[in-house]
Write a protein that holds these residues in place. Structure first.
Motif, PDB file in Angstrom:
ATOM      1  N   UNK A  38       0.809  -1.218   0.000  1.00 18.62           N
ATOM      2  CA  UNK A  38       0.000   0.000   0.000  1.00 18.62           C
ATOM      3  C   UNK A  38       0.844   1.271   0.000  1.00 18.62           C
ATOM      4  N   UNK A  39       1.863   1.316   0.848  1.00 19.20           N
ATOM      5  CA  UNK A  39       2.542   2.580   1.148  1.00 19.20           C
ATOM      6  C   UNK A  39       3.678   2.883   0.175  1.00 19.20           C
ATOM      7  N   UNK A  40       4.493   1.891  -0.155  1.00 26.48           N
ATOM      8  CA  UNK A  40       5.658   2.143  -1.019  1.00 26.48           C
ATOM      9  C   UNK A  40       5.279   2.764  -2.359  1.00 26.48           C
ATOM     10  N   UNK A  41       4.239   2.261  -3.053  1.00 26.22           N
ATOM     11  CA  UNK A  41       3.902   2.896  -4.336  1.00 26.22           C
ATOM     12  C   UNK A  41       3.174   4.231  -4.187  1.00 26.22           C
ATOM     13  N   UNK A  42       2.952   4.685  -2.946  1.00 30.88           N
ATOM     14  CA  UNK A  42       2.275   5.959  -2.706  1.00 30.88           C
ATOM     15  C   UNK A  42       3.145   6.909  -1.883  1.00 30.88           C
ATOM     16  N   UNK A  43       4.438   6.796  -2.034  1.00 27.81           N
ATOM     17  CA  UNK A  43       5.346   7.748  -1.416  1.00 27.81           C
ATOM     18  C   UNK A  43       6.115   7.261  -0.218  1.00 27.81           C
ATOM     19  N   UNK A  44       5.699   6.143   0.403  1.00 23.96           N
ATOM     20  CA  UNK A  44       6.489   5.544   1.467  1.00 23.96           C
ATOM     21  C   UNK A  44       6.216   6.033   2.868  1.00 23.96           C
ATOM     22  N   UNK A  45       5.185   6.884   3.080  1.00 23.47           N
ATOM     23  CA  UNK A  45       4.885   7.418   4.413  1.00 23.47           C
ATOM     24  C   UNK A  45       3.417   7.147   4.750  1.00 23.47           C
ATOM     25  N   UNK A  80      10.766   7.541  11.936  1.00 20.07           N
ATOM     26  CA  UNK A  80       9.592   8.206  12.480  1.00 20.07           C
ATOM     27  C   UNK A  80       9.579   9.696  12.202  1.00 20.07           C
ATOM     28  N   UNK A  81       8.356  10.247  12.039  1.00 23.64           N
ATOM     29  CA  UNK A  81       8.144  11.681  11.863  1.00 23.64           C
ATOM     30  C   UNK A  81       6.915  12.073  12.668  1.00 23.64           C
ATOM     31  N   UNK A  82       6.900  13.294  13.174  1.00 27.39           N
ATOM     32  CA  UNK A  82       5.728  13.776  13.916  1.00 27.39           C
ATOM     33  C   UNK A  82       5.185  15.025  13.248  1.00 27.39           C
ATOM     34  N   UNK A  83       3.858  15.108  13.234  1.00 28.67           N
ATOM     35  CA  UNK A  83       3.150  16.283  12.725  1.00 28.67           C
ATOM     36  C   UNK A  83       2.034  16.564  13.718  1.00 28.67           C
ATOM     37  N   UNK A  84       2.274  17.537  14.604  1.00 30.73           N
ATOM     38  CA  UNK A  84       1.322  17.757  15.685  1.00 30.73           C
ATOM     39  C   UNK A  84       1.339  16.584  16.644  1.00 30.73           C
ATOM     40  N   UNK A  85       0.180  16.017  16.906  1.00 32.78           N
ATOM     41  CA  UNK A  85       0.078  14.885  17.829  1.00 32.78           C
ATOM     42  C   UNK A  85       0.149  13.541  17.111  1.00 32.78           C
ATOM     43  N   UNK A  86       0.261  13.569  15.805  1.00 32.36           N
ATOM     44  CA  UNK A  86       0.254  12.323  15.040  1.00 32.36           C
ATOM     45  C   UNK A  86       1.671  11.866  14.706  1.00 32.36           C
ATOM     46  N   UNK A  87       1.839  10.541  14.698  1.00 31.04           N
ATOM     47  CA  UNK A  87       3.122   9.942  14.330  1.00 31.04           C
ATOM     48  C   UNK A  87       2.991   9.279  12.960  1.00 31.04           C
ATOM     49  N   UNK A  88       3.953   9.564  12.112  1.00 31.59           N
ATOM     50  CA  UNK A  88       4.022   8.972  10.788  1.00 31.59           C
ATOM     51  C   UNK A  88       5.342   8.220  10.664  1.00 31.59           C
ATOM     52  N   UNK A  89       5.339   7.206   9.817  1.00 34.55           N
ATOM     53  CA  UNK A  89       6.569   6.435   9.628  1.00 34.55           C
ATOM     54  C   UNK A  89       6.840   6.298   8.144  1.00 34.55           C
ATOM     55  N   UNK A  90       8.089   6.595   7.799  1.00 33.74           N
ATOM     56  CA  UNK A  90       8.539   6.624   6.420  1.00 33.74           C
ATOM     57  C   UNK A  90       9.513   5.474   6.171  1.00 33.74           C
ATOM     58  N   UNK A  91       9.400   4.865   5.006  1.00 37.55           N
ATOM     59  CA  UNK A  91      10.412   3.896   4.591  1.00 37.55           C
ATOM     60  C   UNK A  91      11.747   4.615   4.395  1.00 37.55           C
TER      61      UNK A  91
END
Length: 296
Positions: A38-45, A80-91
């Motif tokens: 799902x994630x890799x072909x859509x930018x990896x995050x 890991x990346x944070x945007x406000x209170x949300x955590x995102x994870x990038x390949x």
């Protein structure tokens, strides 16, 4: 894992729930599947909430998801990346390259066979050899392995020789039978075909499946196929036993993946997000996968 013990995050269709019967799934491995499909072909995050929701539906708790993600970060596959209170994870860049290479194996045509011999110099070769065996290579001696997979990253004391077969005859099949545990892979492909063949009969044209059902079914399809494809040796047909079940599994994977994708990708576009907003329902990379599957 018994279907009766699965605590569902959504009410999955019974055809999808049946795929989970006697199917043990590790959290980190399934998260890798989500990223790869799902994630890799859509930018990896992606937002960790999407991982939690998706995994919950097959019985993986939020605690297990967070632990697995932390381990993938420590292993250098996610950042890991944070945007406000949300955590995102990038390949990571390394993982992105590995995932793209694996995708060419799953969604592309039958890969061309390229034989490689790997010679391990220096002390303690066994750890390197075990890693090669996990990647589909066969151990010929304590320091020499042979295989057809691309050689994984290896220490500088390893020498790789490319080779071409001068002839293909019965001796090649005999060699393959001795070097690889082909019955184990044949059994895995057979079990894959039985499980997902039964799902195909139950699901039909997928009209009764919700978009989330289709996403989970596709993830389970990719997950089980990946566990075989990344480990089996990918030998030429002349080296394989008669009636090799890998071909049937390959066609079944292509047909089901294509069938499930319209609804599955629709769900991704509505619910999956990164730090910039919703992930795209389709991208050139995701469409390229479908096009290659249809051209088989």
């Amino acid at each position: 894992m018994s279907a009766d013990n699965v605590k569902l995050g959504h009410d999955l269709n019974e055809a999808v729930t049946a795929l989970l019967v006697d199917l043990p799934i590790k959290a980190a491995s399934f998260i890798v599947t989500i990223y790869g499909d799902v994630v890799e072909p859509r930018g990896g995050v992606v937002w960790i909430g999407n991982l939690i929701e998706t995994c919950k539906s097959i019985g993986i708790t939020e605690t297990l998801v967070r632990t697995a993600v932390s381990r993938l970060v420590s292993a250098g596959q996610l950042a890991g990346e944070r945007e406000g209170r949300r955590s995102y994870y990038r390949l990571t860049d390394t993982a992105q390259a590995e995932f793209a290479e694996a995708a060419s194996l799953f969604y592309g045509p039958e890969p061309a066979v390229r034989w490689q011999f790997v010679l391990i110099n220096g002390p303690s070769p066994d750890e390197i050899m075990q890693g090669l065996e996990r990647d589909g290579f066969a151990r010929l001696s304590p320091r020499l392995a042979v295989g057809t997979h691309p050689v994984p990253p290896l220490p500088g004391r390893v020498i790789v020789f490319n080779a071409e077969l001068a002839t293909e005859n019965g001796a090649l099949r005999e060699f393959a039978e001795e070097a690889w545990n082909l019955p184990r892979f044949a059994e895995a492909y057979h079990e894959f075909a039985v499980r997902f063949g039964a799902f195909s009969q139950r699901a039909g044209d997928c009209a009764a499946l919700s978009p989330f059902d289709c996403l989970i079914a596709r993830l389970l399809l990719v997950h089980q196929y990946r566990l075989i494809m990344l480990r089996e040796p990918h030998l030429p047909k002349s080296a394989l036993p008669d009636n090799w079940p890998g071909e049937e599994a390959r066609h079944l994977f292509a047909d089901l993946y294509s069938l499930l994708s319209k609804k599955a990708d629709g769900y991704v576009g509505r619910r999956f997000v990164n730090e910039a907003g919703r992930l795209q329902e389709t991208t050139p990379a995701s469409q390229h996968r479908l096009d290659r599957l249809k051209s088989r």
